[in-house]
Motif scaffolding. Sequence first.
Motif, mmCIF file in Angstrom:
data_model
loop_
_atom_site.group_PDB
_atom_site.id
_atom_site.type_symbol
_atom_site.label_atom_id
_atom_site.label_comp_id
_atom_site.label_asym_id
_atom_site.label_seq_id
_atom_site.Cartn_x
_atom_site.Cartn_y
_atom_site.Cartn_z
ATOM 1 N N GLY A 1 0.809 -1.213 0.000
ATOM 2 C CA GLY A 1 0.000 0.000 0.000
ATOM 3 C C GLY A 1 0.844 1.266 0.000
ATOM 4 N N VAL A 2 1.881 1.300 0.840
ATOM 5 C CA VAL A 2 2.769 2.463 0.873
ATOM 6 C C VAL A 2 3.454 2.636 -0.470
ATOM 7 C CG1 VAL A 2 4.873 3.422 1.894
ATOM 8 C CG2 VAL A 2 3.136 2.367 3.371
ATOM 9 N N THR A 3 3.939 1.545 -1.040
ATOM 10 C CA THR A 3 4.621 1.613 -2.335
ATOM 11 C C THR A 3 3.693 2.126 -3.424
ATOM 12 O OG1 THR A 3 6.093 -0.209 -1.722
ATOM 13 C CG2 THR A 3 5.866 0.268 -4.081
ATOM 14 N N GLU A 4 2.464 1.645 -3.426
ATOM 15 C CA GLU A 4 1.490 2.036 -4.442
ATOM 16 C C GLU A 4 1.219 3.539 -4.423
ATOM 17 O OE1 GLU A 4 -3.205 1.018 -5.379
ATOM 18 O OE2 GLU A 4 -1.926 -0.555 -4.534
ATOM 19 N N VAL A 5 1.026 4.091 -3.235
ATOM 20 C CA VAL A 5 0.720 5.517 -3.116
ATOM 21 C C VAL A 5 1.964 6.379 -3.326
ATOM 22 C CG1 VAL A 5 -0.110 7.335 -1.564
ATOM 23 C CG2 VAL A 5 -1.273 5.117 -1.623
ATOM 24 N N VAL B 1 17.915 12.168 6.117
ATOM 25 C CA VAL B 1 16.626 12.013 6.790
ATOM 26 C C VAL B 1 15.732 11.088 5.965
ATOM 27 C CG1 VAL B 1 14.614 13.191 7.749
ATOM 28 C CG2 VAL B 1 16.840 14.335 7.745
ATOM 29 N N ALA B 2 15.221 10.045 6.601
ATOM 30 C CA ALA B 2 14.392 9.067 5.884
ATOM 31 C C ALA B 2 12.969 8.997 6.394
ATOM 32 C CB ALA B 2 15.020 7.674 5.985
ATOM 33 N N ASN B 3 12.715 9.559 7.561
ATOM 34 C CA ASN B 3 11.441 9.287 8.210
ATOM 35 C C ASN B 3 11.029 10.471 9.095
ATOM 36 O OD1 ASN B 3 9.688 6.681 8.723
ATOM 37 N ND2 ASN B 3 9.919 7.589 10.729
ATOM 38 N N ILE B 4 9.730 10.748 9.126
ATOM 39 C CA ILE B 4 9.165 11.740 10.041
ATOM 40 C C ILE B 4 8.206 10.996 10.972
ATOM 41 C CG2 ILE B 4 7.896 13.897 10.291
ATOM 42 C CD1 ILE B 4 10.469 14.235 8.691
ATOM 43 N N SER B 5 8.394 11.155 12.273
ATOM 44 C CA SER B 5 7.547 10.457 13.237
ATOM 45 C C SER B 5 6.651 11.439 13.985
ATOM 46 C CB SER B 5 8.411 9.701 14.251
ATOM 47 O OG SER B 5 7.613 9.149 15.288
ATOM 48 N N GLY B 6 5.410 11.030 14.217
ATOM 49 C CA GLY B 6 4.498 11.823 15.035
ATOM 50 C C GLY B 6 4.510 11.389 16.482
ATOM 51 N N TYR B 7 5.224 10.286 16.765
ATOM 52 C CA TYR B 7 5.237 9.731 18.121
ATOM 53 C C TYR B 7 6.520 10.094 18.854
ATOM 54 C CZ TYR B 7 5.492 6.423 21.983
ATOM 55 O OH TYR B 7 5.614 5.868 23.230
ATOM 56 N N SER C 1 13.499 7.551 -0.041
ATOM 57 C CA SER C 1 13.819 6.804 1.183
ATOM 58 C C SER C 1 13.178 5.418 1.164
ATOM 59 C CB SER C 1 13.348 7.577 2.416
ATOM 60 O OG SER C 1 13.992 8.823 2.513
ATOM 61 N N TRP C 2 11.902 5.379 0.781
ATOM 62 C CA TRP C 2 11.172 4.096 0.783
ATOM 63 C C TRP C 2 11.754 3.118 -0.234
ATOM 64 C CZ3 TRP C 2 8.541 1.584 4.130
ATOM 65 C CH2 TRP C 2 7.682 0.552 3.770
ATOM 66 N N ILE D 1 16.781 -0.963 8.323
ATOM 67 C CA ILE D 1 17.318 -0.435 7.067
ATOM 68 C C ILE D 1 17.773 1.002 7.253
ATOM 69 C CG2 ILE D 1 16.648 0.321 4.739
ATOM 70 C CD1 ILE D 1 14.933 -2.242 4.572
ATOM 71 N N CYS D 2 16.941 1.791 7.915
ATOM 72 C CA CYS D 2 17.312 3.185 8.172
ATOM 73 C C CYS D 2 18.560 3.260 9.035
ATOM 74 C CB CYS D 2 16.155 3.930 8.843
ATOM 75 S SG CYS D 2 14.735 4.203 7.760
#
Length: 307
Positions: A86-90, A127-133, A161-162, A215-216
């Motif tokens: 799903g992530v890849t598709e979008v 930077v590969a990722n943004i976290s809300g947590y 990144s993905w 991976i990150c």
Amino acid sequence: MSDFAPIVLFVYNRLKHTKSTVKALQKNIYASKSELFIFSDAPKNNENKAEVELVRSYLKDISGFKNVSIVERNSNFGLSKSIESGVTEVIDNYGKAIILEDDIVTAPYFLRYMNESLDLYEFDSSVANISGYTIPNNGELPETWFSKGANSWGWGTWKESWNLYTPDPQIIFNQLKSSGKMEELDNYIDVDFTQLFEDYIDNKISAWDIVWTSICFMNNKYTLYPKESLVLNIGNDGSGTNCIVDSSFDSHVIYLRPIKVSRVKVIDNEDYIKLYKSYVRGNRNIIYFLIRKYVKKYLKITRNFFK
């Protein structure tokens, strides 16, 4: 602000959780400007069919977003494959995405923080990722800060990144061991990634997120975090994949004010690492963790010896 990142939501058979997640998203100030893609996995068996249909019926009436697209899987993908595909598709179509599972309740300024951060660090290769947590803390962390690796409780990323992601845990596990990064990862925040990988490879858990985090970490990529958590995980009630009943999350709260997003140095925040290690350990002495670590190693060696 550039184009708003699409929101990707993964649901299965938890109607109550899904409703809470969607209602919180609808209250976000950028909800009406954001496209929402919902991936609904098919039931594993007849026992789950009715619950899945209840969720799918609810999804058809969701409003409050720029557009809502629903993908109903005809066969059961399972958690990891569902998220990976799903992530890849979008992200292949939009170049970036904000990703949620059906048990992540967001604060009203979550989408604002995510979009501003995705814009600001889009071309920063470290930077590969943004976290809300963010783990609970007593104001000990700055407005935004970095840590190596990733986090999957309300997160966002970019296509570049993905593209690093591979769905095969055995490949990443082998790379971590051959590069000498496996032990470093285990010790980084006192989480036994070695055991998690072994359980995933043996199909005991479904853990795409440990692969993404690893991976990150292995590629020296960082995740941006807010000073206080903009998300709340309501799935630690035993209802979700890999989730056991855990009341330690019951006291968590979400931050209801805006986070000021500005460029900060991309390095590990040492205060966070100390806080996280303390958080993982709880009130148990460090000796407990050293004993547990080496007992595991001894048992593994013993099992291999007597095979």
